[in-house]
Design a protein around this motif. Structure first.
Motif, PDB file in Angstrom:
ATOM      1  N   ALA A  90      30.057  39.589  11.274  1.00  9.32           N
ATOM      2  CA  ALA A  90      29.255  38.438  11.681  1.00  9.32           C
ATOM      3  C   ALA A  90      28.253  38.847  12.757  1.00  9.32           C
ATOM      4  CB  ALA A  90      30.157  37.335  12.205  1.00  9.32           C
ATOM      5  N   ARG A  91      27.106  38.215  12.709  1.00  8.02           N
ATOM      6  CA  ARG A  91      26.095  38.472  13.743  1.00  8.02           C
ATOM      7  C   ARG A  91      26.421  37.656  14.974  1.00  8.02           C
ATOM      8  NH1 ARG A  91      20.702  40.204  11.556  1.00  8.02           N
ATOM      9  NH2 ARG A  91      21.113  40.634   9.384  1.00  8.02           N
ATOM     10  N   GLN A  92      26.011  38.187  16.103  1.00  5.70           N
ATOM     11  CA  GLN A  92      26.172  37.471  17.358  1.00  5.70           C
ATOM     12  C   GLN A  92      24.864  37.534  18.122  1.00  5.70           C
ATOM     13  OE1 GLN A  92      29.533  39.461  19.208  1.00  5.70           O
ATOM     14  NE2 GLN A  92      30.812  37.690  18.708  1.00  5.70           N
ATOM     15  N   PHE A  95      26.164  33.713  15.042  1.00  2.00           N
ATOM     16  CA  PHE A  95      24.889  33.374  14.426  1.00  2.00           C
ATOM     17  C   PHE A  95      24.971  33.558  12.922  1.00  2.00           C
ATOM     18  CE2 PHE A  95      20.830  34.657  12.646  1.00  2.00           C
ATOM     19  CZ  PHE A  95      20.035  33.599  13.027  1.00  2.00           C
ATOM     20  N   SER A  96      24.364  32.624  12.181  1.00  2.00           N
ATOM     21  CA  SER A  96      24.281  32.712  10.727  1.00  2.00           C
ATOM     22  C   SER A  96      22.926  32.182  10.279  1.00  2.00           C
ATOM     23  CB  SER A  96      25.396  31.891  10.089  1.00  2.00           C
ATOM     24  OG  SER A  96      25.183  31.818   8.692  1.00  2.00           O
ATOM     25  N   TYR A  97      22.266  32.924   9.389  1.00  2.00           N
ATOM     26  CA  TYR A  97      20.993  32.452   8.841  1.00  2.00           C
ATOM     27  C   TYR A  97      21.182  31.236   7.945  1.00  2.00           C
ATOM     28  CZ  TYR A  97      18.171  36.291  10.614  1.00  2.00           C
ATOM     29  OH  TYR A  97      17.502  37.166  11.429  1.00  2.00           O
ATOM     30  N   ASP A  98      22.413  30.961   7.512  1.00  2.00           N
ATOM     31  CA  ASP A  98      22.684  29.755   6.723  1.00  2.00           C
ATOM     32  C   ASP A  98      22.517  28.494   7.561  1.00  2.00           C
ATOM     33  OD1 ASP A  98      23.304  31.332   4.546  1.00  2.00           O
ATOM     34  OD2 ASP A  98      25.464  31.268   4.911  1.00  2.00           O
ATOM     35  N   ILE A  99      22.705  28.619   8.868  1.00  2.00           N
ATOM     36  CA  ILE A  99      22.670  27.464   9.765  1.00  2.00           C
ATOM     37  C   ILE A  99      21.353  27.369  10.532  1.00  2.00           C
ATOM     38  CG2 ILE A  99      23.808  26.359  11.733  1.00  2.00           C
ATOM     39  CD1 ILE A  99      26.380  27.830  10.806  1.00  2.00           C
ATOM     40  N   HIS A 100      20.833  28.503  11.012  1.00  2.00           N
ATOM     41  CA  HIS A 100      19.626  28.517  11.847  1.00  2.00           C
ATOM     42  C   HIS A 100      18.545  29.409  11.256  1.00  2.00           C
ATOM     43  CE1 HIS A 100      22.979  27.638  14.652  1.00  2.00           C
ATOM     44  NE2 HIS A 100      22.147  26.682  15.008  1.00  2.00           N
ATOM     45  N   ARG A 101      17.291  29.063  11.553  1.00  2.00           N
ATOM     46  CA  ARG A 101      16.163  29.897  11.112  1.00  2.00           C
ATOM     47  C   ARG A 101      16.091  31.198  11.889  1.00  2.00           C
ATOM     48  NH1 ARG A 101      10.352  27.646  11.312  1.00  2.00           N
ATOM     49  NH2 ARG A 101      10.973  27.652  13.474  1.00  2.00           N
ATOM     50  N   ASP A 102      16.379  31.120  13.194  1.00  2.00           N
ATOM     51  CA  ASP A 102      16.301  32.311  14.025  1.00  2.00           C
ATOM     52  C   ASP A 102      17.224  32.191  15.235  1.00  2.00           C
ATOM     53  OD1 ASP A 102      14.976  30.712  15.916  1.00  2.00           O
ATOM     54  OD2 ASP A 102      13.014  31.308  15.182  1.00  2.00           O
ATOM     55  N   LEU A 103      17.314  33.269  16.000  1.00  2.00           N
ATOM     56  CA  LEU A 103      18.226  33.290  17.135  1.00  2.00           C
ATOM     57  C   LEU A 103      17.822  32.345  18.249  1.00  2.00           C
ATOM     58  CD1 LEU A 103      17.552  36.418  19.249  1.00  2.00           C
ATOM     59  CD2 LEU A 103      16.612  36.256  16.984  1.00  2.00           C
ATOM     60  N   TYR A 104      16.534  32.032  18.368  1.00  2.00           N
ATOM     61  CA  TYR A 104      16.080  31.091  19.386  1.00  2.00           C
ATOM     62  C   TYR A 104      16.628  29.688  19.116  1.00  2.00           C
ATOM     63  CZ  TYR A 104      12.834  34.619  21.078  1.00  2.00           C
ATOM     64  OH  TYR A 104      12.295  35.748  21.600  1.00  2.00           O
ATOM     65  N   LYS A 127      18.689  37.809  22.400  1.00  2.00           N
ATOM     66  CA  LYS A 127      18.639  38.932  21.459  1.00  2.00           C
ATOM     67  C   LYS A 127      19.928  39.011  20.662  1.00  2.00           C
ATOM     68  CE  LYS A 127      20.205  42.171  24.957  1.00  2.00           C
ATOM     69  NZ  LYS A 127      19.932  43.367  25.711  1.00  2.00           N
ATOM     70  N   PHE A 128      19.852  39.741  19.540  1.00  2.00           N
ATOM     71  CA  PHE A 128      21.043  39.989  18.747  1.00  2.00           C
ATOM     72  C   PHE A 128      21.918  41.020  19.454  1.00  2.00           C
ATOM     73  CE2 PHE A 128      18.480  38.521  15.050  1.00  2.00           C
ATOM     74  CZ  PHE A 128      19.333  37.524  14.620  1.00  2.00           C
ATOM     75  N   VAL A 129      23.233  40.875  19.308  1.00  2.00           N
ATOM     76  CA  VAL A 129      24.161  41.866  19.828  1.00  2.00           C
ATOM     77  C   VAL A 129      24.192  43.003  18.823  1.00  2.00           C
ATOM     78  CG1 VAL A 129      26.579  42.342  20.397  1.00  2.00           C
ATOM     79  CG2 VAL A 129      25.577  40.143  20.989  1.00  2.00           C
ATOM     80  N   ARG A 130      23.945  44.200  19.291  1.00  2.00           N
ATOM     81  CA  ARG A 130      24.010  45.373  18.426  1.00  2.00           C
ATOM     82  C   ARG A 130      25.438  45.906  18.434  1.00  2.00           C
ATOM     83  NH1 ARG A 130      19.053  49.032  20.205  1.00  2.00           N
ATOM     84  NH2 ARG A 130      20.710  50.490  19.820  1.00  2.00           N
ATOM     85  N   GLU A 131      25.802  46.617  17.391  1.00  2.00           N
ATOM     86  CA  GLU A 131      27.166  47.136  17.290  1.00  2.00           C
ATOM     87  C   GLU A 131      27.541  48.015  18.470  1.00  2.00           C
ATOM     88  OE1 GLU A 131      28.460  48.884  13.644  1.00  2.00           O
ATOM     89  OE2 GLU A 131      27.309  47.448  12.460  1.00  2.00           O
ATOM     90  N   ASP A 132      26.605  48.823  18.955  1.00  2.00           N
ATOM     91  CA  ASP A 132      26.907  49.704  20.081  1.00  2.00           C
ATOM     92  C   ASP A 132      26.902  48.971  21.418  1.00  2.00           C
ATOM     93  OD1 ASP A 132      24.172  49.359  19.738  1.00  2.00           O
ATOM     94  OD2 ASP A 132      23.655  51.321  20.536  1.00  2.00           O
TER      95      ASP A 132
END
Length: 84
Positions: free
Chosen positions: A2-4, A18-27, A76-81
């Motif tokens: 999952a994206r965060q 975060f999910s693109y199914d629910i929101h257009r973008d992270l903002y 911003k998006f949380v990156r894996e690292d």
């Protein structure tokens, strides 16, 4: 996986799912998490898009300025690292 999204709102850093199914973008996701109504903002953003050249920085700058006015200093998006 999952994206965060990680964002700072009025000095407090928070992480949300975060999910693109629910929101257009992270903002939009961050604004919803803080209970901010974006109806007027989205209407004005659309006007900026219609009056600026395609590819111009006007939309991006408008969004950045308005979200800073709302109280966000970083989104911003949380990156894996970056994960804890």
């Amino acid at each position: 996986m999952a994206r965060q999204v990680i964002y700072t709102f009025k000095g407090h850093t928070k992480t949300i799912a975060f999910s693109y199914d629910i929101h257009r973008d992270l903002y939009e996701a961050a604004a919803e998490a803080e209970g901010i109504d974006l109806k007027n903002f989205l209407a004005m953003e659309q006007q900026v898009a219609l009056t600026s050249k395609k590819g111009a920085k006007a939309e991006k700058e408008f969004r950045k300025t308005e979200f800073a006015r709302f109280g966000f200093s970083s989104i911003k998006f949380v990156r894996e690292d970056d994960e804890v």
